[in-house]
Design a protein around this motif. Sequence first.
Motif, PDB file in Angstrom:
ATOM      1  N   MET A  68      10.024  -3.027   7.478  1.00 55.25           N
ATOM      2  CA  MET A  68       9.424  -3.463   6.246  1.00 55.25           C
ATOM      3  C   MET A  68       8.451  -2.383   5.758  1.00 55.25           C
ATOM      4  SD  MET A  68       7.423  -7.065   5.550  1.00 55.25           S
ATOM      5  CE  MET A  68       8.780  -7.960   6.228  1.00 55.25           C
ATOM      6  N   ARG A  69       8.401  -2.147   4.442  1.00 56.12           N
ATOM      7  CA  ARG A  69       7.446  -1.216   3.839  1.00 56.12           C
ATOM      8  C   ARG A  69       6.173  -1.971   3.464  1.00 56.12           C
ATOM      9  NH1 ARG A  69      11.784  -0.545   1.455  1.00 56.12           N
ATOM     10  NH2 ARG A  69      11.128  -1.442  -0.524  1.00 56.12           N
ATOM     11  N   ILE A  70       5.056  -1.521   4.003  1.00 55.35           N
ATOM     12  CA  ILE A  70       3.784  -2.199   3.775  1.00 55.35           C
ATOM     13  C   ILE A  70       2.761  -1.194   3.281  1.00 55.35           C
ATOM     14  CG2 ILE A  70       1.963  -3.605   4.810  1.00 55.35           C
ATOM     15  CD1 ILE A  70       4.070  -4.490   6.905  1.00 55.35           C
ATOM     16  N   LEU A  71       2.074  -1.541   2.213  1.00 55.33           N
ATOM     17  CA  LEU A  71       0.986  -0.730   1.690  1.00 55.33           C
ATOM     18  C   LEU A  71      -0.316  -1.376   2.148  1.00 55.33           C
ATOM     19  CD1 LEU A  71       0.761   0.935  -1.729  1.00 55.33           C
ATOM     20  CD2 LEU A  71      -1.167  -0.414  -0.950  1.00 55.33           C
ATOM     21  N   VAL A  72      -1.188  -0.595   2.764  1.00 53.51           N
ATOM     22  CA  VAL A  72      -2.455  -1.098   3.270  1.00 53.51           C
ATOM     23  C   VAL A  72      -3.581  -0.414   2.510  1.00 53.51           C
ATOM     24  CG1 VAL A  72      -3.985  -1.311   5.276  1.00 53.51           C
ATOM     25  CG2 VAL A  72      -1.509  -1.536   5.570  1.00 53.51           C
ATOM     26  N   THR A  73      -4.349  -1.178   1.724  1.00 50.38           N
ATOM     27  CA  THR A  73      -5.526  -0.609   1.069  1.00 50.38           C
ATOM     28  C   THR A  73      -6.697  -0.689   2.041  1.00 50.38           C
ATOM     29  OG1 THR A  73      -6.339  -2.678   0.069  1.00 50.38           O
ATOM     30  CG2 THR A  73      -4.694  -1.413  -1.186  1.00 50.38           C
ATOM     31  N   GLY A  74      -7.600   0.274   1.944  1.00 50.94           N
ATOM     32  CA  GLY A  74      -8.709   0.326   2.895  1.00 50.94           C
ATOM     33  C   GLY A  74      -8.245   0.757   4.272  1.00 50.94           C
ATOM     34  N   ALA A  75      -7.167   1.520   4.322  1.00 51.27           N
ATOM     35  CA  ALA A  75      -6.522   1.872   5.597  1.00 51.27           C
ATOM     36  C   ALA A  75      -7.395   2.704   6.522  1.00 51.27           C
ATOM     37  CB  ALA A  75      -5.206   2.598   5.333  1.00 51.27           C
ATOM     38  N   ALA A  76      -8.353   3.440   5.991  1.00 55.52           N
ATOM     39  CA  ALA A  76      -9.177   4.307   6.840  1.00 55.52           C
ATOM     40  C   ALA A  76     -10.441   3.615   7.336  1.00 55.52           C
ATOM     41  CB  ALA A  76      -9.542   5.591   6.093  1.00 55.52           C
ATOM     42  N   GLY A  77     -10.604   2.355   6.996  1.00 57.98           N
ATOM     43  CA  GLY A  77     -11.734   1.579   7.509  1.00 57.98           C
ATOM     44  C   GLY A  77     -11.425   1.054   8.900  1.00 57.98           C
ATOM     45  N   PHE A  78     -12.406   0.423   9.515  1.00 57.78           N
ATOM     46  CA  PHE A  78     -12.232  -0.094  10.874  1.00 57.78           C
ATOM     47  C   PHE A  78     -11.097  -1.119  10.942  1.00 57.78           C
ATOM     48  CE2 PHE A  78     -13.232  -3.371  14.052  1.00 57.78           C
ATOM     49  CZ  PHE A  78     -13.115  -2.598  15.198  1.00 57.78           C
ATOM     50  N   VAL A 136       1.229 -10.520  -0.933  1.00 58.66           N
ATOM     51  CA  VAL A 136      -0.040  -9.805  -0.886  1.00 58.66           C
ATOM     52  C   VAL A 136      -0.934 -10.556   0.082  1.00 58.66           C
ATOM     53  CG1 VAL A 136      -2.090  -9.072  -2.166  1.00 58.66           C
ATOM     54  CG2 VAL A 136       0.165  -8.956  -3.251  1.00 58.66           C
ATOM     55  N   ILE A 137      -1.437  -9.822   1.065  1.00 58.01           N
ATOM     56  CA  ILE A 137      -2.353 -10.404   2.038  1.00 58.01           C
ATOM     57  C   ILE A 137      -3.755  -9.982   1.612  1.00 58.01           C
ATOM     58  CG2 ILE A 137      -3.068 -10.429   4.456  1.00 58.01           C
ATOM     59  CD1 ILE A 137      -0.098  -9.505   5.048  1.00 58.01           C
ATOM     60  N   HIS A 138      -4.605 -10.944   1.362  1.00 56.76           N
ATOM     61  CA  HIS A 138      -5.988 -10.660   0.963  1.00 56.76           C
ATOM     62  C   HIS A 138      -6.907 -11.222   2.023  1.00 56.76           C
ATOM     63  CE1 HIS A 138      -9.771 -11.047  -1.316  1.00 56.76           C
ATOM     64  NE2 HIS A 138      -9.341  -9.937  -1.884  1.00 56.76           N
ATOM     65  N   VAL A 174       1.799  -6.025   0.567  1.00 52.92           N
ATOM     66  CA  VAL A 174       0.554  -5.278   0.408  1.00 52.92           C
ATOM     67  C   VAL A 174      -0.524  -6.019   1.186  1.00 52.92           C
ATOM     68  CG1 VAL A 174      -1.257  -4.557  -1.204  1.00 52.92           C
ATOM     69  CG2 VAL A 174       1.153  -4.303  -1.834  1.00 52.92           C
ATOM     70  N   ALA A 175      -1.195  -5.300   2.073  1.00 54.87           N
ATOM     71  CA  ALA A 175      -2.358  -5.853   2.793  1.00 54.87           C
ATOM     72  C   ALA A 175      -3.587  -5.235   2.136  1.00 54.87           C
ATOM     73  CB  ALA A 175      -2.291  -5.501   4.276  1.00 54.87           C
ATOM     74  N   HIS A 176      -4.313  -6.047   1.384  1.00 53.46           N
ATOM     75  CA  HIS A 176      -5.460  -5.556   0.607  1.00 53.46           C
ATOM     76  C   HIS A 176      -6.736  -5.722   1.414  1.00 53.46           C
ATOM     77  CE1 HIS A 176      -8.090  -4.516  -2.558  1.00 53.46           C
ATOM     78  NE2 HIS A 176      -8.337  -5.738  -2.984  1.00 53.46           N
ATOM     79  N   LEU A 177      -7.182  -4.609   2.002  1.00 55.80           N
ATOM     80  CA  LEU A 177      -8.380  -4.611   2.840  1.00 55.80           C
ATOM     81  C   LEU A 177      -9.505  -3.772   2.248  1.00 55.80           C
ATOM     82  CD1 LEU A 177      -6.427  -4.138   6.160  1.00 55.80           C
ATOM     83  CD2 LEU A 177      -7.464  -6.254   5.357  1.00 55.80           C
ATOM     84  N   ALA A 178      -9.248  -3.076   1.152  1.00 51.63           N
ATOM     85  CA  ALA A 178     -10.274  -2.236   0.533  1.00 51.63           C
ATOM     86  C   ALA A 178     -11.326  -3.117  -0.136  1.00 51.63           C
ATOM     87  CB  ALA A 178      -9.646  -1.308  -0.505  1.00 51.63           C
TER      88      ALA A 178
END
Length: 144
Positions: free
Chosen positions: A1-11, A116-118, A74-78
Amino acid sequence: MRILVTGAAGFIGSTVTDRLLADGHSVVGVDDLSTGRLANLTAAAADPRFSFEQLDVTSPELLALADRVRPEVVAHLAAQIDVRVSVADPLRDARQNVLGTINVLEASRLAGTSKVIHTSSGGSIYGSPARLPVDETAPVAPES
């Protein structure tokens, strides 16, 4: 599966990214590096199924990225998470967290993303809980 992760460089974002890769997914990490660190993505960067884009989630360029990548999820972590920053500059906080989320949702919609995972911190919903673990039946008592 293709997943885009925002905030990827955070903990949390880097931990989620590592887990998704370990589970066999392809991951595109997005982070503006304002608080996240590339060092958090060292393990991910060694995986050919990972790519990274330095980008602010409020940027219109996010729509073009999502259109090119076509993430299934999309996993929105930013987020701007510092309470002191939000008090000192509430408009910056709203731009990043509210308008950034709207931009992520719009990019996801236009790219045909199915999920979208928020996320949100427990402290902003449940406060200091009386018992652990906290589940959705806990009383709402936000502290920030």
